[in-house]
Design an enzyme around this catalytic site. Structure first.
Site, PDB file in Angstrom:
ATOM      1  N   GLY A   1     111.985  54.507   9.811  1.00  0.00           N
ATOM      2  CA  GLY A   1     111.056  53.501   9.632  1.00  0.00           C
ATOM      3  C   GLY A   1     110.135  53.621  10.950  1.00  0.00           C
ATOM      4  N   SER A   2     110.024  52.443  11.222  1.00  0.00           N
ATOM      5  CA  SER A   2     108.969  51.267  11.833  1.00  0.00           C
ATOM      6  C   SER A   2     109.244  51.704  13.746  1.00  0.00           C
ATOM      7  CB  SER A   2     108.686  49.928  11.688  1.00  0.00           C
ATOM      8  OG  SER A   2     110.232  49.302  12.331  1.00  0.00           O
TER       9      SER A   2
ATOM     10  N   CYS B   1     105.178  57.472   5.524  1.00  0.00           N
ATOM     11  CA  CYS B   1     105.001  57.189   6.935  1.00  0.00           C
ATOM     12  C   CYS B   1     103.479  59.194   7.150  1.00  0.00           C
ATOM     13  CB  CYS B   1     105.628  57.823   7.550  1.00  0.00           C
ATOM     14  SG  CYS B   1     106.605  60.053   6.606  1.00  0.00           S
TER      15      CYS B   1
ATOM     16  N   GLU C   1     112.595  58.932  12.967  1.00  0.00           N
ATOM     17  CA  GLU C   1     111.160  59.413  12.253  1.00  0.00           C
ATOM     18  C   GLU C   1     110.909  58.023  11.854  1.00  0.00           C
ATOM     19  OE1 GLU C   1     111.028  62.657  11.449  1.00  0.00           O
ATOM     20  OE2 GLU C   1     112.432  63.611  10.990  1.00  0.00           O
TER      21      GLU C   1
HETATM   22  P1  NAP Z   1     111.736  49.339   9.203  1.00  0.00           P
HETATM   23  O1  NAP Z   1     111.231  47.290   9.113  1.00  0.00           O
HETATM   24  O2  NAP Z   1     111.943  49.722  10.463  1.00  0.00           O
HETATM   25  O3  NAP Z   1     112.761  49.164   8.213  1.00  0.00           O
HETATM   26  C1  NAP Z   1     113.174  50.897   8.213  1.00  0.00           C
HETATM   27  C2  NAP Z   1     114.920  50.605   8.399  1.00  0.00           C
HETATM   28  O4  NAP Z   1     115.692  49.808   9.773  1.00  0.00           O
HETATM   29  C3  NAP Z   1     115.857  49.408   7.538  1.00  0.00           C
HETATM   30  O5  NAP Z   1     116.888  49.687   6.762  1.00  0.00           O
HETATM   31  C4  NAP Z   1     115.725  48.387   8.323  1.00  0.00           C
HETATM   32  O6  NAP Z   1     117.043  47.567   8.156  1.00  0.00           O
HETATM   33  C5  NAP Z   1     115.583  48.501   9.731  1.00  0.00           C
HETATM   34  N1  NAP Z   1     115.740  47.768  10.431  1.00  0.00           N
HETATM   35  C6  NAP Z   1     114.732  47.027  10.278  1.00  0.00           C
HETATM   36  N2  NAP Z   1     114.836  46.575  12.375  1.00  0.00           N
HETATM   37  C7  NAP Z   1     116.057  46.898  12.752  1.00  0.00           C
HETATM   38  C8  NAP Z   1     116.386  47.440  13.661  1.00  0.00           C
HETATM   39  N3  NAP Z   1     115.686  45.927  14.799  1.00  0.00           N
HETATM   40  N4  NAP Z   1     117.534  47.313  14.674  1.00  0.00           N
HETATM   41  C9  NAP Z   1     118.006  48.317  13.931  1.00  0.00           C
HETATM   42  N5  NAP Z   1     117.484  48.376  12.647  1.00  0.00           N
HETATM   43  C10 NAP Z   1     116.277  47.602  12.192  1.00  0.00           C
HETATM   44  O7  NAP Z   1     110.467  50.174   8.294  1.00  0.00           O
HETATM   45  P2  NAP Z   1     109.869  49.805   7.346  1.00  0.00           P
HETATM   46  O8  NAP Z   1     108.611  48.995   7.306  1.00  0.00           O
HETATM   47  O9  NAP Z   1     110.585  48.965   6.330  1.00  0.00           O
HETATM   48  O10 NAP Z   1     109.484  50.993   6.075  1.00  0.00           O
HETATM   49  C11 NAP Z   1     108.067  51.616   6.660  1.00  0.00           C
HETATM   50  C12 NAP Z   1     108.367  52.542   8.156  1.00  0.00           C
HETATM   51  O11 NAP Z   1     109.130  53.422   8.347  1.00  0.00           O
HETATM   52  C13 NAP Z   1     106.910  52.793   8.136  1.00  0.00           C
HETATM   53  O12 NAP Z   1     106.599  52.852  10.170  1.00  0.00           O
HETATM   54  C14 NAP Z   1     106.945  54.457   8.123  1.00  0.00           C
HETATM   55  O13 NAP Z   1     106.163  54.853   8.767  1.00  0.00           O
HETATM   56  C15 NAP Z   1     107.790  55.228   8.404  1.00  0.00           C
HETATM   57  N6  NAP Z   1     108.165  56.450   7.903  1.00  0.00           N
HETATM   58  C16 NAP Z   1     108.507  57.568   8.775  1.00  0.00           C
HETATM   59  C17 NAP Z   1     109.146  58.413   8.180  1.00  0.00           C
HETATM   60  C18 NAP Z   1     109.128  59.786   8.843  1.00  0.00           C
HETATM   61  O14 NAP Z   1     109.356  60.364   8.512  1.00  0.00           O
HETATM   62  N7  NAP Z   1     109.046  59.937   9.915  1.00  0.00           N
HETATM   63  C19 NAP Z   1     108.983  58.688   6.556  1.00  0.00           C
HETATM   64  C20 NAP Z   1     109.119  57.599   6.057  1.00  0.00           C
HETATM   65  C21 NAP Z   1     109.187  56.235   6.900  1.00  0.00           C
HETATM   66  P3  NAP Z   1     116.191  45.713   7.245  1.00  0.00           P
HETATM   67  O15 NAP Z   1     116.022  46.666   5.615  1.00  0.00           O
HETATM   68  O16 NAP Z   1     117.659  45.314   7.157  1.00  0.00           O
HETATM   69  O17 NAP Z   1     115.247  45.380   8.309  1.00  0.00           O
END
Ligand code: NAP
Length: 455
Positions: free
Chosen positions: A206-207, A262, A228
């Site tokens: 995630g982020s 990503c 990741e």
């Molecule tokens: P996100 O907001 O970080 O959400 C990802 C997951 O983390 C969700 O299940 C979210 O739950 C949870 N989350 C959010 N804030 C959190 C916290 N403070 N503590 C614990 N868990 C938390 O990311 P996104 O915007 O949905 O996803 C896109 C990001 O993922 C992009 O930056 C992308 O590049 C990255 N990504 C990376 C890869 C890799 O393999 N490197 C692959 C795919 C995506 P909620 O939905 O309930 O908020």
């Protein structure tokens, strides 16, 4: 964030879910711990039978799962179907290879015999994103479960039906109750679960913000994590490259998954000698992309997953424009329709103080840069807080070797698009995270690598 299915193409709320209560979370943690006690003793060939059954279920119900993905996060149905097929592939890959990856490795030392043994850690928490709602989970679960661990999934709040469907797949495949459970919870519950003594390690895709937050809790508890996170992958094109192939791939690499990947190429770094030609062809390709209903086979780009993502992307684009960027195509949200649609956009003449240099653009927005030579190309590619993947296009061997050696990233692809493959490790450096998924490295992340020495 509410736990709900909201169609990104229309904004319609399809279904909402009540998050688990603390008592229900406690029951699931207990169930996971209990399942681990017996599951760790199940042989690898037995686990492999269930993992292959999971692959079969995925294939048999591909249409159903694919439509669920498209409904919840808006990627095109054709790409959702391909995602399901890839999940079946990773299940079979680990079913076939886990025994080799986890076999005792003898090592000659001063002992009568010494060896390395790989043993499961226990309950692993996986916090996963919505952008590949099945693939991200399966690439964690296939190796983790084959190694004898049990999984708890906290999926993104906008893909609850995908999360529940995945739990059901593992149950139907034959995995004992408690080996893989979905927790419908908000992100505010994650810290307590990571800190719980029954949870031995965690992985988050995630982020950066989410990664920092989870890793800091895990750090205090001395627990292993894999992160990741985001990326701003460079896509470099040199004069010797096959320009037609480079432009065609650049277009797909930026717009795949409606631009929300990503490892999507985000920064296009092109040598001056071919930059005019590249720019003209790139704009033409973007113009030809069909935006629309993701269920329609003719659509190339569907809606972004949520209104917030659209808002964030547009604010990054407007910030770049205010700092002098030129819009070659696109540049503002499509206001003539419902849903979170953003047009394919190309920005150039980007100022060093704009977000183009420091932030990830999560949508179909390409950032185009021109460079004098390979030194400038590598310097610009590395001038990023991220280090996930990189794609470089050249037919010059010396240049190819320099890109492979000098680019700061978890993966370098030459004359091809960055992609994940079960046979190759996947992960980043710098602010893109640490640890690896897939391949033998992926299955070794969540095991105790035990040294055995016998005299
Ligand atoms: P996100 O907001 O970080 O959400 C990802 C997951 O983390 C969700 O299940 C979210 O739950 C949870 N989350 C959010 N804030 C959190 C916290 N403070 N503590 C614990 N868990 C938390 O990311 P996104 O915007 O949905 O996803 C896109 C990001 O993922 C992009 O930056 C992308 O590049 C990255 N990504 C990376 C890869 C890799 O393999 N490197 C692959 C795919 C995506 P909620 O939905 O309930 O908020």
């Amino acid at each position: 964030m509410a736990i709900a299915t909201i169609n990104p193409a229309t904004g319609e709320i399809i279904k909402t879910f009540e998050p688990l209560t603390n008592t229900e979370i406690e029951e699931k943690l207990e169930q996971a711990q209990k399942a681990f006690r017996t599951y760790r003793r199940v042989s690898i060939p037995e686990r492999a039978v269930w993992m292959k059954a999971a692959a079969e279920i995925l294939e048999q119900k591909k249409e159903k799962f694919g439509k669920l993905i498209t409904l919840e996060m808006g990627k095109t149905l054709k790409s959702a179907l391909a995602e399901i097929e890839k999940c079946a592939l990773v299940c079979r890959y680990y079913a076939d290879n886990a025994a080799d990856f986890l076999a005792d490795t003898p090592v000659q030392t001063d002992a009568s015999h010494s060896l390395i043994r790989y043993q499961p850690l226990g309950v692993i928490l996986a916090v996963m994103p919505w952008n590949f709602p099945f693939w991200q989970v399966f690439r964690f679960a296939a190796p983790a479960l084959m190694a004898g661990n049990v999984g708890l999934l906290k999926h993104a709040s906008n893909v609850p039906q995908c999360a529940l469907a995945i739990e059901e797949i593992f149950l139907q495949a034959g995995f004992p109750k408690g080996v893989f459970q979905t927790l419908l919870i908000g992100s505010e519950k994650v810290a307590d679960i990571v800190a719980d003594a029954r949870v031995k390690a965690a992985t988050l895709t995630g982020s950066e913000h989410a990664g920092m937050s989870l890793a800091s809790v895990a750090g205090k508890q001395i627990k292993k994590t894999v992160l990741e996170l985001g990326g701003s992958d460079p896509f470099i094109v040199m004069p010797s490259a096959d320009l037609e192939a480079a432009v065609a791939t650049a277009t797909i690499a930026r717009t795949i998954n409606n631009g929300q990947s990503c490892i999507a190429a985000k920064r296009f770094i092109v040598a001056n000698a071919i930059a005019d030609e590249f720019e003209q062809r790139f704009v033409e390709k973007f113009k030809a992309l069909q935006i629309g209903d993701p269920m329609d086979d003719k659509t190339d780009i569907g809606p972004l997953a949520t209104p917030d993502i659209l808002k964030e992307l547009d604010s990054q684009v407007q910030n770049c424009i205010q700092k002098g960027a030129r819009v070659l195509i696109g540049g503002k949200p499509l206001s003539d329709r419902k849903g979170n649609f953003y047009p394919p956009t190309i920005l150039t003449d980007l100022s060093i103080d704009s977000p183009a240099f420091t932030e990830e653009f999560f949508g179909p927005v390409a950032l185009l840069f021109r460079v004098a030579d390979i030194d400038e190309a590598i310097a610009l590619a590395n001038n990023s807080p991220f280090g996930l993947g990189a794609s470089a296009w050249t037919n010059d061997e010396a240049e190819r070797d320099r890109f492979i050696d000098e680019i700061e990233a978890g993966a370098v692809f030459i004359n091809g698009m960055v992609k994940s493959d079960p046979r190759l490790p996947f992960g980043g450096i710098k602010r893109s995270g640490y640890g690896r998924e897939l391949s033998i490295q992926g299955i070794h992340e969540f095991v105790n690598i035990k040294t055995v020495w016998v005299k």
